[in-house]
Structures are given as structure tokens and as C-alpha cells.
Design an enzyme around this catalytic site. Structure first.
Site, PDB file in Angstrom:
ATOM      1  CE1 TYR A 293      71.078  33.387  58.584  1.00  0.00           C
ATOM      2  CE2 TYR A 293      69.414  34.254  57.481  1.00  0.00           C
ATOM      3  CZ  TYR A 293      70.212  34.337  58.546  1.00  0.00           C
ATOM      4  OH  TYR A 293      70.374  35.495  59.042  1.00  0.00           O
TER       5      TYR A 293
ATOM      6  CE  LYS B  66      37.416  34.402  49.292  1.00  0.00           C
ATOM      7  NZ  LYS B  66      36.656  33.002  49.048  1.00  0.00           N
TER       8      LYS B  66
HETATM    9  C1  LIG Z   1      36.475  32.847  47.478  1.00  0.00           C
HETATM   10  C2  LIG Z   1      35.140  32.402  46.988  1.00  0.00           C
HETATM   11  C3  LIG Z   1      34.811  32.636  45.769  1.00  0.00           C
HETATM   12  C4  LIG Z   1      36.111  33.138  44.678  1.00  0.00           C
HETATM   13  O1  LIG Z   1      37.135  32.140  44.439  1.00  0.00           O
HETATM   14  P1  LIG Z   1      38.203  32.394  43.133  1.00  0.00           P
HETATM   15  O2  LIG Z   1      38.759  30.764  43.186  1.00  0.00           O
HETATM   16  O3  LIG Z   1      39.163  33.163  43.995  1.00  0.00           O
HETATM   17  O4  LIG Z   1      37.483  32.828  42.120  1.00  0.00           O
HETATM   18  C5  LIG Z   1      33.928  32.230  45.078  1.00  0.00           C
HETATM   19  N1  LIG Z   1      32.635  31.798  45.995  1.00  0.00           N
HETATM   20  C6  LIG Z   1      32.860  31.649  47.492  1.00  0.00           C
HETATM   21  C7  LIG Z   1      31.942  30.893  48.142  1.00  0.00           C
HETATM   22  C8  LIG Z   1      34.155  31.847  47.687  1.00  0.00           C
HETATM   23  O5  LIG Z   1      34.484  31.593  49.113  1.00  0.00           O
END
Ligand SMILES: *Cc1c(COP(=O)(O)O)cnc(C)c1O
Length: 363
Positions: A259, A37
Site C-alpha cells: 500500500y 498487570k
Molecule cells: C507498571 C509498574 C511497574 C513496573 O514498571 P516496569 O517499567 O515495567 O518495570 C512498577 N510500579 C508501578 C506502580 C507500575 O505501575
């Protein structure tokens, strides 16, 4: 020449990390959903695609990304982690041969009304305590029954997601809820598959591995467990961020940097100006002392990060000059160390790599 900053993406590291996920869940023989994702956690789906070959499936949540990986030739399963956002999405899911999560009642109703020519695989999601998405345990059996009798449904996999898998006993309670709630289904249909584990659960909760694991951050060589480094799990970074020094300043005791004059020299020192700032995705909240490597030597950030530049202490790098190589994160400087100094997690830095940064793919 172009501004001296670039990221490098390593598909071979992705392949290595996925095999580490497979190995970590070998006892249950789980299949692996490589979780891609957010454009593969900022790495770029197309850039890492060759590293995904051995995954058993790809998990994501944007239908455009699903269409992209199909167009790239991906023929194995695809899991839509948030399922359908509208009734029409089921036609798209069928056209792209997607497995969809079902996590609320309207998604069931859309599915029951969908005119599909082929049955669809679904993941039925339980809210085991995170209270983000999923059916409450008290409604789970009814949701299962509705899907089980639906002519549109091919298979149902039981699923949940953990809020605290990074903690040593962080899955005990939700796992107990999940196991209890699904006990009757497992007794009635013993072949039913289950999927619960993100990276943290893969690495430290084998009792939650079941049939399909869902590694995200570990796929990219980041740690899901703040207290343990990615290297300690044998993971390799899939992204590095490099730049160069574009200026040097000689400071006297009392001179301030950047800054807000946050850093003030206590003695004479040289500092380097790096062609990287928050507009490149480097965290503006990084404090003095955040690790940075210059010419192969680990040194520290000094002063506030600007939009296009940041400054580093050159005291331990006497030979540094304009043009010296700087690693912001990568093989030597763990992205997780930069993130934790800045009060965030590696996930966020990966996803925040700015579009203006040129990206190479290491072959
Ligand atoms: C993003 C996600 C994962 C992966 O999680 P990580 O902590 O990056 O391994 C697994 N399952 C779901 C439903 C997610 O949304």
C-alpha cells in the site's frame, strides 16, 4: 493447515528474569513484586504462572486478575497498584487478602468506613513529581497519620513511582523528595518498609531499591532503558512471534511494494510475503529496514505493513521459499529493536499481541 503464525511464551525466561531482578537488588536484599498487570504484559497470567513461583508477591491492578491468581493457588502477597476503585472494593480486597495502594483521599475515607473483620496492608503512594497518582508531599504525612490510627490498617509501606528511572540521573530529584518527605516517618517508625523501583530503577539506581522492588518489563525480557539492550542486562525474552512466508515476488528496478508504494526496488530482487500483519499486533508504523529474520538470516521489512501480511527483502536469503520460517521477534530479533524502529517501546508490542494469534507455552 491453520494460518502459519504463532507466538510462544517462555515461563522459564520469566523465572530467569525474576532471579535477575532479585540479583540486581541483592545489596538491599529487596523482595520482588513481579508486576503482572495487563494480563502479564500481554503474555497471559496463566501461561507464565509457573515462572512466577519464586516471586515474593504479584503486583497488578485488576481485581479479576487478583481473583484469578488466587484461584490458581497463589498464596503469597498480591499488591493492587491502583488500589480500590470504590468503597466496596475493600471487602473484595479483604476476601482475597490483597495489599492495596492508597493514592488519594477518597480511598482513605472508604477504608475508614469499611467494616472489615481483618486488618489490611496498605501501600501509601507519594506523587514525587510524575503527577499521575499519589499524595503530594505536603499531604503525605497527614495521609500516613490517618492510616496509622485506622483500626482497619495492619501495615503501611511507603511508596512512589519514578517518571524517569530510565535516565542515568533520573531518580535523584524524586528520590530526594521521597526521602525528605518520609524522614519523620522513618525516624518515628524505623521498621517501616519502602518500595520505589520499577525495572529501570532496579537496573541502574540501587539507592532506590529499599525493601520491595517492582520489576515489570524486565520480567518479560524487555529493556526498560532504550539505550541498552535487554541482553546486555542478561535478560531472556519471554515471548516470541513466528510466522512463515506464504508467497514470493520477483521485482525489477522501479517496482513498488504494498500500500502506498512506500518501498521501490532499485534493482531486481526477491521479496517474501509473511503471514503477519497489524491485525496480529505487528506495528503498522514499522519503517522499511525494521529487522526480520527469515530462515535464520536477519533481513529487513520493505513496504507498509498490511492487516494480515508484511513483506521482507529476500536478497540475503537466497534459499528462502514459501514455508520458510520467519521470526518477527524473539531470541534473535529483540522485540525492543522492532519497537524502537516503529517509534514505540517493547511494552506496547507485548501488550498488543492480538487475540487471533495462537499461543504455545514452551515447557
Ligand atoms: C507498571 C509498574 C511497574 C513496573 O514498571 P516496569 O517499567 O515495567 O518495570 C512498577 N510500579 C508501578 C506502580 C507500575 O505501575
Amino acid at each position: 493447515m491453520p494460518r502459519p503464525i504463532y507466538a510462544t511464551i517462555y515461563p522459564a525466561a520469566v523465572a530467569h528474569n525474576l532471579s535477575a531482578a532479585k540479583q540486581a537488588s541483592a545489596q538491599s536484599g529487596a523482595n520482588v513484586w513481579a508486576t503482572i498487570k495487563a494480563n502479564a504484559y500481554g503474555h497471559g497470567i496463566e501461561r507464565i504462572f509457573s515462572g512466577l513461583r519464586e516471586a515474593d508477591g504479584l503486583a497488578m491492578l485488576d481485581f479479576a486478575e487478583a481473583a484469578l491468581v488466587r484461584s490458581l493457588g497463589w498464596q503469597k502477597p498480591i499488591l493492587m497498584l491502583e488500589g480500590c476503585f470504590s468503597a466496596e472494593d475493600y471487602a473484595l480486597a479483604q476476601a482475597l487478602d490483597l495489599t492495596v495502594v492508597v493514592h488519594h483521599q477518597a480511598q482513605i475515607e472508604w477504608l475508614l468506613q469499611a467494616q472489615l473483620t481483618q486488618k489490611i496492608n496498605v501501600y501509601l503512594k507519594m506523587n514525587s513529581g510524575m503527577n499521575r497518582v499519589g499524595f503530594a508531599p505536603s499531604r503525605y504525612q497527614a495521609a500516613f497519620d490517618a492510616l496509622k490510627s485506622a483500626e482497619q490498617v495492619e501495615s503501611i509501606t511507603l511508596m512512589t513511582h519514578f517518571a524517569n528511572a530510565d535516565l542515568p540521573d533520573g531518580v535523584a530529584k524524586p528520590l530526594q523528595i521521597f526521602n525528605q518527605t518520609t524522614a519523620k516517618i522513618m525516624a518515628d517508625f524505623p521498621q517501616t518498609q519502602r518500595s520505589c523501583s520499577n525495572s529501570a530503577a532496579i537496573l541502574q539506581h540501587p539507592d532506590a531499591h529499599f525493601d520491595w522492588v517492582r520489576p515489570g518489563i524486565m520480567t518479560y525480557g524487555g529493556t526498560p532503558i532504550g539505550a541498552s539492550s535487554a541482553a546486555s542486562f542478561g535478560l531472556m525474552p519471554a515471548m516470541s512471534l513466528h510466522a512463515q512466508l506464504i508467497a514470493i515476488q520477483e521485482l525489477q528496478a522501479g517496482d513498488a511494494v504494498g500500500y502506498g508504494s512506500r518501498f521501490v526496488a532499485t534493482q531486481s530482487m526477491r521479496i517474501g510475503v509473511v503471514a503477519c500483519g497489524y491485525a496480529d499486533g505487528y506495528p503498522r508504523h514499522a519503517p522499511d529496514g525494521t529487522p526480520v529474520m527469515v530462515d535464520g538470516v536477519v533481513t529487513r521489512l520493505v513496504g507498509r505493513v498490511s492487516m494480515d501480511m508484511l513483506m521482507v527483502d529476500l536478497s540475503p536469503v537466497a534459499h528462502a521459499a514459501v514455508g520458510s520460517a520467519v521470526e518477527l521477534w524473539g531470541a534473535q530479533i529483540a522485540i525492543d529493536d522492532v519497537a524502537s524502529a516503529a517509534g514505540t517501546i517493547g511494552y506496547e508490542l507485548m501488550c498488543a499481541l492480538a487475540p487471533r494469534v495462537p499461543v504455545n507455552v514452551a515447557l
